[in-house]
Design a protein around this motif. Structure first.
Motif, PDB file in Angstrom:
ATOM      1  N   GLY A 124      -3.514   7.468   3.876  1.00 27.81           N
ATOM      2  CA  GLY A 124      -3.432   6.496   2.790  1.00 27.81           C
ATOM      3  C   GLY A 124      -4.042   5.173   3.200  1.00 27.81           C
ATOM      4  N   GLU A 125      -3.627   4.144   2.503  1.00 29.13           N
ATOM      5  CA  GLU A 125      -4.186   2.813   2.734  1.00 29.13           C
ATOM      6  C   GLU A 125      -3.053   1.797   2.813  1.00 29.13           C
ATOM      7  OE1 GLU A 125      -7.724   1.638   0.402  1.00 29.13           O
ATOM      8  OE2 GLU A 125      -6.520  -0.083  -0.211  1.00 29.13           O
ATOM      9  N   VAL A 126      -3.177   0.862   3.749  1.00 36.35           N
ATOM     10  CA  VAL A 126      -2.174  -0.188   3.937  1.00 36.35           C
ATOM     11  C   VAL A 126      -2.901  -1.513   4.112  1.00 36.35           C
ATOM     12  CG1 VAL A 126      -0.347  -1.053   5.427  1.00 36.35           C
ATOM     13  CG2 VAL A 126      -0.524   1.374   4.993  1.00 36.35           C
ATOM     14  N   THR A 127      -2.360  -2.573   3.482  1.00 31.20           N
ATOM     15  CA  THR A 127      -2.939  -3.909   3.599  1.00 31.20           C
ATOM     16  C   THR A 127      -1.881  -4.873   4.120  1.00 31.20           C
ATOM     17  OG1 THR A 127      -4.476  -3.495   1.788  1.00 31.20           O
ATOM     18  CG2 THR A 127      -4.039  -5.800   2.331  1.00 31.20           C
ATOM     19  N   CYS A 128      -2.262  -5.697   5.091  1.00 31.58           N
ATOM     20  CA  CYS A 128      -1.367  -6.747   5.588  1.00 31.58           C
ATOM     21  C   CYS A 128      -1.981  -8.104   5.240  1.00 31.58           C
ATOM     22  CB  CYS A 128      -1.147  -6.641   7.095  1.00 31.58           C
ATOM     23  SG  CYS A 128      -2.617  -6.916   8.091  1.00 31.58           S
ATOM     24  N   SER A 129      -1.114  -9.119   5.185  1.00 32.34           N
ATOM     25  CA  SER A 129      -1.617 -10.479   4.953  1.00 32.34           C
ATOM     26  C   SER A 129      -0.650 -11.486   5.565  1.00 32.34           C
ATOM     27  CB  SER A 129      -1.798 -10.757   3.460  1.00 32.34           C
ATOM     28  OG  SER A 129      -0.548 -10.739   2.797  1.00 32.34           O
ATOM     29  N   VAL A 130      -1.188 -12.682   5.817  1.00 33.79           N
ATOM     30  CA  VAL A 130      -0.395 -13.808   6.312  1.00 33.79           C
ATOM     31  C   VAL A 130      -0.680 -14.981   5.381  1.00 33.79           C
ATOM     32  CG1 VAL A 130       0.021 -15.407   8.218  1.00 33.79           C
ATOM     33  CG2 VAL A 130      -0.584 -13.020   8.715  1.00 33.79           C
ATOM     34  N   VAL A 182       1.122  -6.485  12.197  1.00 38.68           N
ATOM     35  CA  VAL A 182       0.335  -5.268  12.367  1.00 38.68           C
ATOM     36  C   VAL A 182       1.080  -4.125  11.678  1.00 38.68           C
ATOM     37  CG1 VAL A 182      -0.635  -3.627  14.020  1.00 38.68           C
ATOM     38  CG2 VAL A 182      -0.563  -6.074  14.579  1.00 38.68           C
ATOM     39  N   ALA A 183       0.381  -3.409  10.809  1.00 45.31           N
ATOM     40  CA  ALA A 183       0.970  -2.266  10.110  1.00 45.31           C
ATOM     41  C   ALA A 183       0.199  -1.011  10.485  1.00 45.31           C
ATOM     42  CB  ALA A 183       0.912  -2.487   8.604  1.00 45.31           C
ATOM     43  N   VAL A 184       0.938   0.056  10.802  1.00 51.54           N
ATOM     44  CA  VAL A 184       0.336   1.337  11.163  1.00 51.54           C
ATOM     45  C   VAL A 184       0.525   2.298   9.999  1.00 51.54           C
ATOM     46  CG1 VAL A 184       0.360   3.277  12.781  1.00 51.54           C
ATOM     47  CG2 VAL A 184       0.832   0.950  13.602  1.00 51.54           C
ATOM     48  N   VAL A 185      -0.583   2.859   9.508  1.00 51.45           N
ATOM     49  CA  VAL A 185      -0.553   3.806   8.394  1.00 51.45           C
ATOM     50  C   VAL A 185       0.221   5.053   8.839  1.00 51.45           C
ATOM     51  CG1 VAL A 185      -1.955   5.192   6.804  1.00 51.45           C
ATOM     52  CG2 VAL A 185      -2.768   2.937   7.536  1.00 51.45           C
ATOM     53  N   ALA A 186       1.039   5.585   7.927  1.00 50.10           N
ATOM     54  CA  ALA A 186       1.841   6.775   8.221  1.00 50.10           C
ATOM     55  C   ALA A 186       0.966   7.998   8.456  1.00 50.10           C
ATOM     56  CB  ALA A 186       2.818   7.029   7.075  1.00 50.10           C
ATOM     57  N   GLU A 187       1.564   9.019   9.036  1.00 50.61           N
ATOM     58  CA  GLU A 187       0.861  10.252   9.396  1.00 50.61           C
ATOM     59  C   GLU A 187       0.150  10.896   8.207  1.00 50.61           C
ATOM     60  OE1 GLU A 187       1.778  14.520  11.596  1.00 50.61           O
ATOM     61  OE2 GLU A 187       3.400  13.099  11.269  1.00 50.61           O
ATOM     62  N   GLY A 188       0.725  10.779   7.030  1.00 48.96           N
ATOM     63  CA  GLY A 188       0.126  11.385   5.836  1.00 48.96           C
ATOM     64  C   GLY A 188      -1.143  10.692   5.364  1.00 48.96           C
ATOM     65  N   GLY A 211       0.817  -1.208   0.000  1.00 50.07           N
ATOM     66  CA  GLY A 211       0.000   0.000   0.000  1.00 50.07           C
ATOM     67  C   GLY A 211       0.843   1.247   0.000  1.00 50.07           C
ATOM     68  N   GLY A 212       0.313   2.298   0.643  1.00 50.42           N
ATOM     69  CA  GLY A 212       0.986   3.595   0.699  1.00 50.42           C
ATOM     70  C   GLY A 212       2.182   3.558   1.635  1.00 50.42           C
ATOM     71  N   ALA A 213       2.186   4.431   2.598  1.00 49.06           N
ATOM     72  CA  ALA A 213       3.310   4.521   3.531  1.00 49.06           C
ATOM     73  C   ALA A 213       2.888   4.040   4.920  1.00 49.06           C
ATOM     74  CB  ALA A 213       3.802   5.960   3.610  1.00 49.06           C
ATOM     75  N   VAL A 214       3.819   3.388   5.608  1.00 44.91           N
ATOM     76  CA  VAL A 214       3.558   2.935   6.969  1.00 44.91           C
ATOM     77  C   VAL A 214       4.474   3.652   7.940  1.00 44.91           C
ATOM     78  CG1 VAL A 214       2.710   0.651   6.355  1.00 44.91           C
ATOM     79  CG2 VAL A 214       5.133   0.973   6.766  1.00 44.91           C
ATOM     80  N   LEU A 239      -4.032 -16.905   4.883  1.00 44.40           N
ATOM     81  CA  LEU A 239      -4.748 -17.173   6.126  1.00 44.40           C
ATOM     82  C   LEU A 239      -5.597 -15.984   6.559  1.00 44.40           C
ATOM     83  CD1 LEU A 239      -1.926 -18.939   8.193  1.00 44.40           C
ATOM     84  CD2 LEU A 239      -3.716 -19.991   6.798  1.00 44.40           C
ATOM     85  N   THR A 240      -5.092 -14.770   6.291  1.00 47.67           N
ATOM     86  CA  THR A 240      -5.840 -13.574   6.659  1.00 47.67           C
ATOM     87  C   THR A 240      -5.322 -12.383   5.861  1.00 47.67           C
ATOM     88  OG1 THR A 240      -6.606 -12.170   8.491  1.00 47.67           O
ATOM     89  CG2 THR A 240      -4.354 -12.988   8.627  1.00 47.67           C
ATOM     90  N   LYS A 241      -6.189 -11.396   5.684  1.00 46.85           N
ATOM     91  CA  LYS A 241      -5.824 -10.164   4.984  1.00 46.85           C
ATOM     92  C   LYS A 241      -6.694  -9.041   5.536  1.00 46.85           C
ATOM     93  CE  LYS A 241      -5.730  -8.159   0.333  1.00 46.85           C
ATOM     94  NZ  LYS A 241      -6.017  -8.425  -1.083  1.00 46.85           N
ATOM     95  N   ARG A 242      -6.072  -7.901   5.856  1.00 46.67           N
ATOM     96  CA  ARG A 242      -6.813  -6.764   6.407  1.00 46.67           C
ATOM     97  C   ARG A 242      -6.271  -5.474   5.797  1.00 46.67           C
ATOM     98  NH1 ARG A 242      -9.614 -10.307   7.801  1.00 46.67           N
ATOM     99  NH2 ARG A 242     -10.291 -10.902   9.852  1.00 46.67           N
ATOM    100  N   THR A 243      -7.143  -4.484   5.680  1.00 49.07           N
ATOM    101  CA  THR A 243      -6.761  -3.176   5.140  1.00 49.07           C
ATOM    102  C   THR A 243      -7.154  -2.089   6.128  1.00 49.07           C
ATOM    103  OG1 THR A 243      -7.036  -3.955   2.876  1.00 49.07           O
ATOM    104  CG2 THR A 243      -7.110  -1.579   3.208  1.00 49.07           C
ATOM    105  N   ALA A 244      -6.279  -1.069   6.237  1.00 50.02           N
ATOM    106  CA  ALA A 244      -6.569   0.097   7.075  1.00 50.02           C
ATOM    107  C   ALA A 244      -6.428   1.345   6.212  1.00 50.02           C
ATOM    108  CB  ALA A 244      -5.598   0.154   8.248  1.00 50.02           C
ATOM    109  N   LYS A 245      -7.302   2.328   6.459  1.00 48.42           N
ATOM    110  CA  LYS A 245      -7.275   3.591   5.710  1.00 48.42           C
ATOM    111  C   LYS A 245      -7.249   4.744   6.705  1.00 48.42           C
ATOM    112  CE  LYS A 245     -10.072   1.669   2.006  1.00 48.42           C
ATOM    113  NZ  LYS A 245     -11.321   1.748   1.260  1.00 48.42           N
ATOM    114  N   GLY A 246      -6.346   5.689   6.477  1.00 48.20           N
ATOM    115  CA  GLY A 246      -6.291   6.894   7.304  1.00 48.20           C
ATOM    116  C   GLY A 246      -5.078   6.902   8.215  1.00 48.20           C
ATOM    117  N   ALA A 247      -4.633   8.107   8.518  1.00 46.31           N
ATOM    118  CA  ALA A 247      -3.435   8.297   9.334  1.00 46.31           C
ATOM    119  C   ALA A 247      -3.522   7.548  10.662  1.00 46.31           C
ATOM    120  CB  ALA A 247      -3.216   9.782   9.591  1.00 46.31           C
TER     121      ALA A 247
END
Length: 152
Positions: free
Chosen positions: A118-124, A110-116, A64-67, A131-139
């Motif tokens: 955007g969107e970040v997706t993690c997976s295992v 666990v991934a934390v979206v950067a201050e700017g 994704g974007g920046a973490v 096994l799993t996939k999740r997306t987070a949006k926003g600083a």
């Protein structure tokens, strides 16, 4: 009269023998149950020990974007490892790491979206199966991927 007395003694003797057999059977049943319970307990204990010692590999991925940071479980470090571990710079995406875990350890990244923002997706992934996939949006939002151990 003698015949009826003999008959009564024979019946009493037969009943006593039956009662002794029934009591003996009850004792044998209890002894067998106890032995079976002990063996099953030992077998379960051995199986659990073998299960907990069995190693497996998973691959963590963050895209994704920046973490701001990434944290993941790694059995060789006995817990969570955070990236960036050195230098203080944020990890570059895409990020990928293969780790070895054991037994019932739950693969976690666990991934934390950067201050700017955007969107970040993690997976295992385990043996090519996600096994799993999740997306987070926003600083500073977090994408948390936690899976059950893939071992059966």
């Amino acid at each position: 009269m003698l015949a009826s007395r003999l008959r009564a003694v024979a019946v009493a003797t037969a009943c006593a023998a039956v009662m002794t057999s029934v009591a003996a059977c009850g004792a044998v049943d209890k002894a067998v149950d106890k032995a079976v319970d002990e063996q099953v307990g030992q077998d379960v204990e051995k199986a659990m020990k073998k299960y907990e010692e069995t190693a497996y590999q998973v691959t963590y991925e963050v895209t994704g974007g920046a973490v701001d940071s990434i944290a993941y479980d790694d059995a060789s470090h006995k817990g969570s490892v955070e990236v960036p571990a050195e230098g203080g710079t944020a990890p570059k995406l895409p990020w990928r790491k293969t780790v070895t875990l054991k037994g019932s350890a739950a693969p976690t990244v666990v991934a934390v979206v950067a201050e700017g923002g955007g969107e970040v997706t993690c997976s295992v992934t385990y043996q090519g199966r996600r096994l799993t996939k999740r997306t987070a949006k926003g600083a500073f939002e977090t994408a948390q991927c936690v899976a059950m151990s893939p071992l059966k």
